[in-house]
Design a protein around this motif. Structure first.
Motif, PDB file in Angstrom:
ATOM      1  N   GLN A   1       0.829  -1.210   0.000  1.00 15.60           N
ATOM      2  CA  GLN A   1       0.000   0.000   0.000  1.00 15.60           C
ATOM      3  C   GLN A   1       0.865   1.263   0.000  1.00 15.60           C
ATOM      4  OE1 GLN A   1      -2.766  -0.376   3.256  1.00 15.60           O
ATOM      5  NE2 GLN A   1      -3.700  -2.204   2.377  1.00 15.60           N
ATOM      6  N   PHE A   2       1.963   1.252   0.768  1.00 13.67           N
ATOM      7  CA  PHE A   2       2.846   2.407   0.781  1.00 13.67           C
ATOM      8  C   PHE A   2       3.408   2.678  -0.608  1.00 13.67           C
ATOM      9  CE2 PHE A   2       7.146   4.098   0.774  1.00 13.67           C
ATOM     10  CZ  PHE A   2       6.925   5.332   1.357  1.00 13.67           C
ATOM     11  N   TRP A   3       3.924   1.635  -1.258  1.00  8.37           N
ATOM     12  CA  TRP A   3       4.539   1.846  -2.574  1.00  8.37           C
ATOM     13  C   TRP A   3       3.499   2.239  -3.619  1.00  8.37           C
ATOM     14  CZ3 TRP A   3       9.112   3.355  -2.547  1.00  8.37           C
ATOM     15  CH2 TRP A   3      10.031   2.863  -1.629  1.00  8.37           C
ATOM     16  N   THR A   4       2.297   1.727  -3.521  1.00  4.14           N
ATOM     17  CA  THR A   4       1.227   2.149  -4.428  1.00  4.14           C
ATOM     18  C   THR A   4       1.002   3.648  -4.297  1.00  4.14           C
ATOM     19  OG1 THR A   4       0.169  -0.031  -4.351  1.00  4.14           O
ATOM     20  CG2 THR A   4      -1.215   1.830  -5.011  1.00  4.14           C
ATOM     21  N   ALA A   5       0.927   4.153  -3.065  1.00  8.79           N
ATOM     22  CA  ALA A   5       0.730   5.582  -2.824  1.00  8.79           C
ATOM     23  C   ALA A   5       1.945   6.388  -3.290  1.00  8.79           C
ATOM     24  CB  ALA A   5       0.455   5.830  -1.341  1.00  8.79           C
ATOM     25  N   PHE A   6       3.144   5.875  -3.050  1.00 11.07           N
ATOM     26  CA  PHE A   6       4.363   6.572  -3.450  1.00 11.07           C
ATOM     27  C   PHE A   6       4.420   6.727  -4.972  1.00 11.07           C
ATOM     28  CE2 PHE A   6       8.993   7.349  -3.500  1.00 11.07           C
ATOM     29  CZ  PHE A   6       9.108   8.203  -2.412  1.00 11.07           C
ATOM     30  N   PHE A   7       4.055   5.658  -5.696  1.00  8.42           N
ATOM     31  CA  PHE A   7       4.056   5.709  -7.159  1.00  8.42           C
ATOM     32  C   PHE A   7       2.980   6.653  -7.690  1.00  8.42           C
ATOM     33  CE2 PHE A   7       5.705   1.120  -6.915  1.00  8.42           C
ATOM     34  CZ  PHE A   7       7.008   1.540  -6.822  1.00  8.42           C
TER      35      PHE A   7
ATOM     36  N   GLY B   1       2.261   9.545  -6.309  1.00  8.62           N
ATOM     37  CA  GLY B   1       2.867  10.872  -6.196  1.00  8.62           C
ATOM     38  C   GLY B   1       4.032  11.091  -7.146  1.00  8.62           C
ATOM     39  N   LEU B   2       4.751  10.010  -7.441  1.00  9.35           N
ATOM     40  CA  LEU B   2       5.938  10.085  -8.309  1.00  9.35           C
ATOM     41  C   LEU B   2       5.828   9.002  -9.386  1.00  9.35           C
ATOM     42  CD1 LEU B   2       8.524  10.433  -5.416  1.00  9.35           C
ATOM     43  CD2 LEU B   2       7.874  12.246  -7.016  1.00  9.35           C
ATOM     44  N   PRO B   3       4.910   9.178 -10.348  1.00 10.48           N
ATOM     45  CA  PRO B   3       4.648   8.104 -11.313  1.00 10.48           C
ATOM     46  C   PRO B   3       5.797   7.799 -12.267  1.00 10.48           C
ATOM     47  CG  PRO B   3       3.378  10.055 -11.869  1.00 10.48           C
ATOM     48  CD  PRO B   3       4.019  10.317 -10.533  1.00 10.48           C
TER      49      PRO B   3
ATOM     50  N   TYR C   1      16.606   8.026  -5.431  1.00  8.63           N
ATOM     51  CA  TYR C   1      15.291   8.000  -6.070  1.00  8.63           C
ATOM     52  C   TYR C   1      15.097   9.349  -6.771  1.00  8.63           C
ATOM     53  CZ  TYR C   1      14.731   4.496  -2.402  1.00  8.63           C
ATOM     54  OH  TYR C   1      14.907   3.428  -1.558  1.00  8.63           O
ATOM     55  N   ARG C   2      14.627   9.312  -8.023  1.00 13.23           N
ATOM     56  CA  ARG C   2      14.377  10.550  -8.769  1.00 13.23           C
ATOM     57  C   ARG C   2      13.038  10.454  -9.477  1.00 13.23           C
ATOM     58  NH1 ARG C   2      19.988   9.462  -9.873  1.00 13.23           N
ATOM     59  NH2 ARG C   2      21.312  11.109  -8.998  1.00 13.23           N
ATOM     60  N   GLY C   3      12.326  11.572  -9.499  1.00 12.80           N
ATOM     61  CA  GLY C   3      11.051  11.620 -10.203  1.00 12.80           C
ATOM     62  C   GLY C   3      10.505  13.029 -10.195  1.00 12.80           C
ATOM     63  N   ILE C   4       9.336  13.188 -10.802  1.00 16.71           N
ATOM     64  CA  ILE C   4       8.629  14.459 -10.831  1.00 16.71           C
ATOM     65  C   ILE C   4       7.360  14.282  -9.997  1.00 16.71           C
ATOM     66  CG2 ILE C   4       7.559  16.255 -12.256  1.00 16.71           C
ATOM     67  CD1 ILE C   4      10.523  15.941 -12.838  1.00 16.71           C
ATOM     68  N   HIS C   5       7.134  15.202  -9.083  1.00 19.70           N
ATOM     69  CA  HIS C   5       5.989  15.152  -8.171  1.00 19.70           C
ATOM     70  C   HIS C   5       4.731  15.619  -8.904  1.00 19.70           C
ATOM     71  CE1 HIS C   5       3.876  17.023  -4.462  1.00 19.70           C
ATOM     72  NE2 HIS C   5       3.537  15.744  -4.579  1.00 19.70           N
ATOM     73  N   THR C   6       4.067  14.670  -9.586  1.00 22.83           N
ATOM     74  CA  THR C   6       2.894  15.015 -10.388  1.00 22.83           C
ATOM     75  C   THR C   6       1.592  14.456  -9.833  1.00 22.83           C
ATOM     76  OG1 THR C   6       3.293  13.116 -11.840  1.00 22.83           O
ATOM     77  CG2 THR C   6       4.223  15.252 -12.528  1.00 22.83           C
ATOM     78  N   GLY C   7       1.638  13.841  -8.663  1.00 21.26           N
ATOM     79  CA  GLY C   7       0.431  13.324  -8.024  1.00 21.26           C
ATOM     80  C   GLY C   7       0.514  13.519  -6.526  1.00 21.26           C
ATOM     81  N   ASP C   8      -0.577  13.201  -5.829  1.00 20.43           N
ATOM     82  CA  ASP C   8      -0.602  13.305  -4.378  1.00 20.43           C
ATOM     83  C   ASP C   8       0.492  12.412  -3.779  1.00 20.43           C
ATOM     84  OD1 ASP C   8      -2.331  14.162  -1.914  1.00 20.43           O
ATOM     85  OD2 ASP C   8      -1.892  12.025  -1.636  1.00 20.43           O
ATOM     86  N   LEU C   9       1.326  12.989  -2.917  1.00 19.59           N
ATOM     87  CA  LEU C   9       2.434  12.252  -2.307  1.00 19.59           C
ATOM     88  C   LEU C   9       2.350  12.393  -0.794  1.00 19.59           C
ATOM     89  CD1 LEU C   9       5.093  10.654  -2.626  1.00 19.59           C
ATOM     90  CD2 LEU C   9       6.273  12.851  -2.707  1.00 19.59           C
TER      91      LEU C   9
ATOM     92  N   MET D   1      13.198  15.218   4.570  1.00 19.40           N
ATOM     93  CA  MET D   1      13.117  16.657   4.756  1.00 19.40           C
ATOM     94  C   MET D   1      13.531  17.377   3.470  1.00 19.40           C
ATOM     95  SD  MET D   1      14.673  19.207   7.624  1.00 19.40           S
ATOM     96  CE  MET D   1      16.290  19.479   6.937  1.00 19.40           C
ATOM     97  N   GLN D   2      14.616  16.938   2.866  1.00 20.26           N
ATOM     98  CA  GLN D   2      15.064  17.552   1.615  1.00 20.26           C
ATOM     99  C   GLN D   2      14.027  17.352   0.517  1.00 20.26           C
ATOM    100  OE1 GLN D   2      18.674  15.940  -0.067  1.00 20.26           O
ATOM    101  NE2 GLN D   2      19.040  17.782  -1.265  1.00 20.26           N
ATOM    102  N   MET D   3      13.433  16.163   0.445  1.00 23.72           N
ATOM    103  CA  MET D   3      12.411  15.916  -0.567  1.00 23.72           C
ATOM    104  C   MET D   3      11.216  16.848  -0.345  1.00 23.72           C
ATOM    105  SD  MET D   3      10.337  12.486  -1.667  1.00 23.72           S
ATOM    106  CE  MET D   3       9.230  12.527  -0.268  1.00 23.72           C
ATOM    107  N   PHE D   4      10.774  17.006   0.901  1.00 23.86           N
ATOM    108  CA  PHE D   4       9.643  17.887   1.187  1.00 23.86           C
ATOM    109  C   PHE D   4       9.994  19.345   0.879  1.00 23.86           C
ATOM    110  CE2 PHE D   4       8.014  14.570   4.393  1.00 23.86           C
ATOM    111  CZ  PHE D   4       7.276  13.933   3.408  1.00 23.86           C
ATOM    112  N   GLN D   5      11.248  19.726   1.064  1.00 21.51           N
ATOM    113  CA  GLN D   5      11.672  21.078   0.676  1.00 21.51           C
ATOM    114  C   GLN D   5      11.616  21.229  -0.845  1.00 21.51           C
ATOM    115  OE1 GLN D   5      15.482  20.986   2.662  1.00 21.51           O
ATOM    116  NE2 GLN D   5      14.761  22.351   4.285  1.00 21.51           N
ATOM    117  N   GLN D   6      12.025  20.198  -1.571  1.00 22.86           N
ATOM    118  CA  GLN D   6      12.041  20.265  -3.035  1.00 22.86           C
ATOM    119  C   GLN D   6      10.642  20.470  -3.610  1.00 22.86           C
ATOM    120  OE1 GLN D   6      13.982  16.617  -4.241  1.00 22.86           O
ATOM    121  NE2 GLN D   6      15.905  17.209  -3.301  1.00 22.86           N
ATOM    122  N   ILE D   7       9.622  19.890  -2.960  1.00 25.41           N
ATOM    123  CA  ILE D   7       8.254  20.021  -3.485  1.00 25.41           C
ATOM    124  C   ILE D   7       7.499  21.185  -2.847  1.00 25.41           C
ATOM    125  CG2 ILE D   7       8.117  17.610  -4.189  1.00 25.41           C
ATOM    126  CD1 ILE D   7       6.460  17.023  -1.690  1.00 25.41           C
ATOM    127  N   GLY D   8       8.189  21.939  -1.978  1.00 32.43           N
ATOM    128  CA  GLY D   8       7.588  23.133  -1.393  1.00 32.43           C
ATOM    129  C   GLY D   8       6.732  22.884  -0.167  1.00 32.43           C
TER     130      GLY D   8
END
Length: 142
Positions: A48-54, A56-58, A80-88, A123-130
């Motif tokens: 379930q966690f990875w489903t939700a993660f994907f 947010g970062l498809p 890990y690299r991606g574009i935050h294009t969904g709910d994360l 923390m860095q990831m959350f800073q990157q997405i604002g």
């Protein structure tokens, strides 16, 4: 230098790069114990966690930087690299690129991961997405 191979870690990386959370059945034990605040214990919680993660970062992609195998422990360092294009994790899409690093430690028993510890730079990831301000506040930003 190329990191060594480990069949369970190879499946983990495949799951991340193919966005197929059902692969957890092949490397996570039913009674998996997860020592972090993001993923509950057990195989289904992991799926379930990875489903939700994907969600947010498809376009998520992961690279393994290091792998150390010692006895029943496997330690990996990943990017890990991606574009935050969904709910994360409850944070609406920002459209911003994300780079997250992790160090994961697994205990292996009977050919499956049965226990997991990790260190994530969330923390860095959350800073990157604002979702969080940069360290030092706006006065330190150029």
């Amino acid at each position: 230098m190329t990191p060594p191979e480990h069949p369970l870690v190879d499946l983990y990386v495949e799951m991340l790069n193919t966005h197929n959370p059902d692969l957890v059945d092949r490397f996570v034990a039913e009674d998996y114990v997860n020592h972090n605040d993001f993923v509950a214990d057990g195989r289904e919680a992991n799926r379930q966690f990875w489903t939700a993660f994907f969600t947010g970062l498809p376009d998520l992609g992961v690279t393994m930087e290091d792998l150390i195998i010692s006895g029943d422990r496997v330690v990996g360092r990943f990017i890990y690299r991606g574009i935050h294009t969904g709910d994360l994790l409850g944070i609406p899409a920002s459209g911003k690129p994300v780079e997250m690093r992790s160090i994961d430690i697994w205990r292996v028993q009977n050919g499956m991961f049965v226990e997991h510890w990790d260190e994530l730079n969330l923390m860095q990831m959350f800073q990157q997405i604002g979702a969080l301000p940069p360290l030092g506040g706006p006065e330190t930003q150029a």
